[in-house]
Write a protein that holds these residues in place. Structure first.
Motif, PDB file in Angstrom:
ATOM      1  N   SER A   1       0.861  -1.177   0.000  1.00  0.00           N
ATOM      2  CA  SER A   1       0.000   0.000   0.000  1.00  0.00           C
ATOM      3  C   SER A   1       0.894   1.223   0.000  1.00  0.00           C
ATOM      4  CB  SER A   1      -0.894  -0.007   1.250  1.00  0.00           C
ATOM      5  OG  SER A   1      -1.623   1.198   1.359  1.00  0.00           O
ATOM      6  N   CYS A   2       0.605   2.167  -0.879  1.00  0.00           N
ATOM      7  CA  CYS A   2       1.501   3.319  -1.012  1.00  0.00           C
ATOM      8  C   CYS A   2       0.739   4.624  -1.201  1.00  0.00           C
ATOM      9  CB  CYS A   2       2.440   3.114  -2.199  1.00  0.00           C
ATOM     10  SG  CYS A   2       3.572   4.499  -2.408  1.00  0.00           S
ATOM     11  N   ASP A   3       0.941   5.536  -0.255  1.00  0.00           N
ATOM     12  CA  ASP A   3       0.473   6.916  -0.349  1.00  0.00           C
ATOM     13  C   ASP A   3       1.519   7.665  -1.176  1.00  0.00           C
ATOM     14  OD1 ASP A   3       0.029   9.617   0.033  1.00  0.00           O
ATOM     15  OD2 ASP A   3      -0.158   9.508   2.210  1.00  0.00           O
ATOM     16  N   VAL A   4       1.234   7.894  -2.442  1.00  0.00           N
ATOM     17  CA  VAL A   4       2.236   8.403  -3.372  1.00  0.00           C
ATOM     18  C   VAL A   4       2.667   9.827  -3.035  1.00  0.00           C
ATOM     19  CG1 VAL A   4       2.620   9.044  -5.801  1.00  0.00           C
ATOM     20  CG2 VAL A   4       1.589   6.840  -5.222  1.00  0.00           C
ATOM     21  N   ALA A   5       1.750  10.653  -2.566  1.00  0.00           N
ATOM     22  CA  ALA A   5       2.078  12.060  -2.321  1.00  0.00           C
ATOM     23  C   ALA A   5       2.966  12.237  -1.084  1.00  0.00           C
ATOM     24  CB  ALA A   5       0.799  12.879  -2.168  1.00  0.00           C
ATOM     25  N   LEU A   6       2.600  11.582   0.022  1.00  0.00           N
ATOM     26  CA  LEU A   6       3.319  11.809   1.275  1.00  0.00           C
ATOM     27  C   LEU A   6       4.282  10.678   1.631  1.00  0.00           C
ATOM     28  CD1 LEU A   6       0.545  13.314   3.595  1.00  0.00           C
ATOM     29  CD2 LEU A   6       2.123  14.475   2.036  1.00  0.00           C
ATOM     30  N   GLY A   7       3.879   9.433   1.398  1.00  0.00           N
ATOM     31  CA  GLY A   7       4.698   8.320   1.837  1.00  0.00           C
ATOM     32  C   GLY A   7       5.807   7.940   0.888  1.00  0.00           C
ATOM     33  N   LEU A   8       5.524   7.885  -0.413  1.00  0.00           N
ATOM     34  CA  LEU A   8       6.485   7.352  -1.368  1.00  0.00           C
ATOM     35  C   LEU A   8       7.809   8.116  -1.403  1.00  0.00           C
ATOM     36  CD1 LEU A   8       7.216   5.269  -3.432  1.00  0.00           C
ATOM     37  CD2 LEU A   8       5.933   6.550  -5.172  1.00  0.00           C
TER      38      LEU A   8
END
Length: 314
Positions: free
Chosen positions: A217-224
């Protein structure tokens, strides 16, 4: 020659292309947090790590020291946010804070909650623990042994996957078992958040160390942006410890998404042009991978564009 070099896309362009694809074509859905996302499945990004290169985003500021402190914390096996809060790192605070507010009815601010975690050891022990998250699984995966009468007991110390990978890279570089796994099925329900960047695998080709990170699972804006830095740094540290050169980071995403309340950030970022060539220097080689300090890392050539922020979905 200069013409062909200038035509090579900036390494960050693939991140921006992924962001645009998700926002324009992703499946819109309700997620665990209730915020809602647009999502694609099965994304891949690749980054060259040779000569000190790092996948550090330039279209917004990424606080690489914060991401580095998090990785070093994982390697200690600690699961309490107290050590992070003491360094001003708040990326894990929202989950214990949410639990405390719901249990106590106290609408304490995050700043005050973090300060109390740092100042009050008993309070930190009660409210600051995240359960057996990343570091616990990486360096102390539990082992159970028969205790008689059909019962089992947990050994005092478990499997140190990171130490084992260092050893296997040194003595058996061609192995296909250079893996660090965070997804312990038996302990998922005890974790504040099940591991998102769950599986790391490493591969030696010649004298180059490559790494794959699979993220469920990947939050592209904040986590990636943090995940890319952390995975690349992990490869760089392992390479140094094993007398190898850094090769390539391959990142693979399962549910790869953008939150609907990140619209302003997404629109602003995909309109920016990436530029620059940041490099990382590791200034010291400690005796083991567990001996690095924040002072051992220096980044040069990093001139990011303005900071972009968005709310974290808890």
């Amino acid at each position: 020659m200069s013409e062909s070099l200038s035509s090579v896309p900036h390494y960050e362009q693939q991140y921006l292309n992924l962001m645009r694809q998700i926002w324009e074509q992703g499946d819109e859905r309700i997620d665990r947090t209730g915020v809602g996302t647009r999502s694609v499945f099965g994304a891949q990004l690749r980054f060259d790590l040779s000569d000190g290169r790092m996948p550090l985003l330039t279209t917004k500021r990424v606080f690489w020291k914060t991401a580095t402190r998090e990785l070093l914390w994982f390697l200690t096996g600690d699961t309490n946010i107290r050590a992070l809060c003491a360094q001003g790192v708040e990326i894990w605070t929202d989950w214990p804070l949410d639990r405390y507010r719901k249990a106590s009815g106290d609408d304490i601010s995050r700043t005050d909650f973090s300060a109390r975690i740092v100042d009050d050891a008993a309070f930190a022990a009660q409210w600051g623990d995240l359960g057996p998250v990343y570091g616990k699984q990486w360096v102390n995966w539990p082992i159970y042994e028969p205790a008689g009468d059909g019962l089992f007991r947990q050994r005092a110390s478990g499997v140190n996957q990171v130490a084992d990978v260092v050893q296997s890279l040194r003595i058996n570089p061609g192995s296909r078992r250079h893996i660090v796994e965070g997804w312990n099925v038996a302990e998922i329900d005890q974790m504040a958040l099940p591991p998102c960047h769950k599986t790391y695998q490493f591969h030696v080709a010649g004298n180059r160390l490559n790494g794959v990170l699979y993220q469920r699972s990947c939050d592209v804006a904040l986590g990636l942006p943090f995940n890319l830095w952390g995975a690349a740094l992990f490869i760089r540290m392992l390479a140094q410890q094993c007398d190898l050169e850094s090769g390539e980071l391959v990142w693979m995403g399962g549910d790869t998404h953008l939150y609907l309340n990140h619209a302003d950030l997404v629109q602003a970022q995909i309109e920016r042009e990436p530029a620059g060539d940041p490099r990382l220097v590791i200034t010291r080689r400690p005796d083991s991978i567990f001996g690095y300090r924040i002072e051992d890392f220096e980044v040069t050539g990093y001139a990011p564009q303005g900071h972009l922020s968005a709310p974290v979905a808890v």
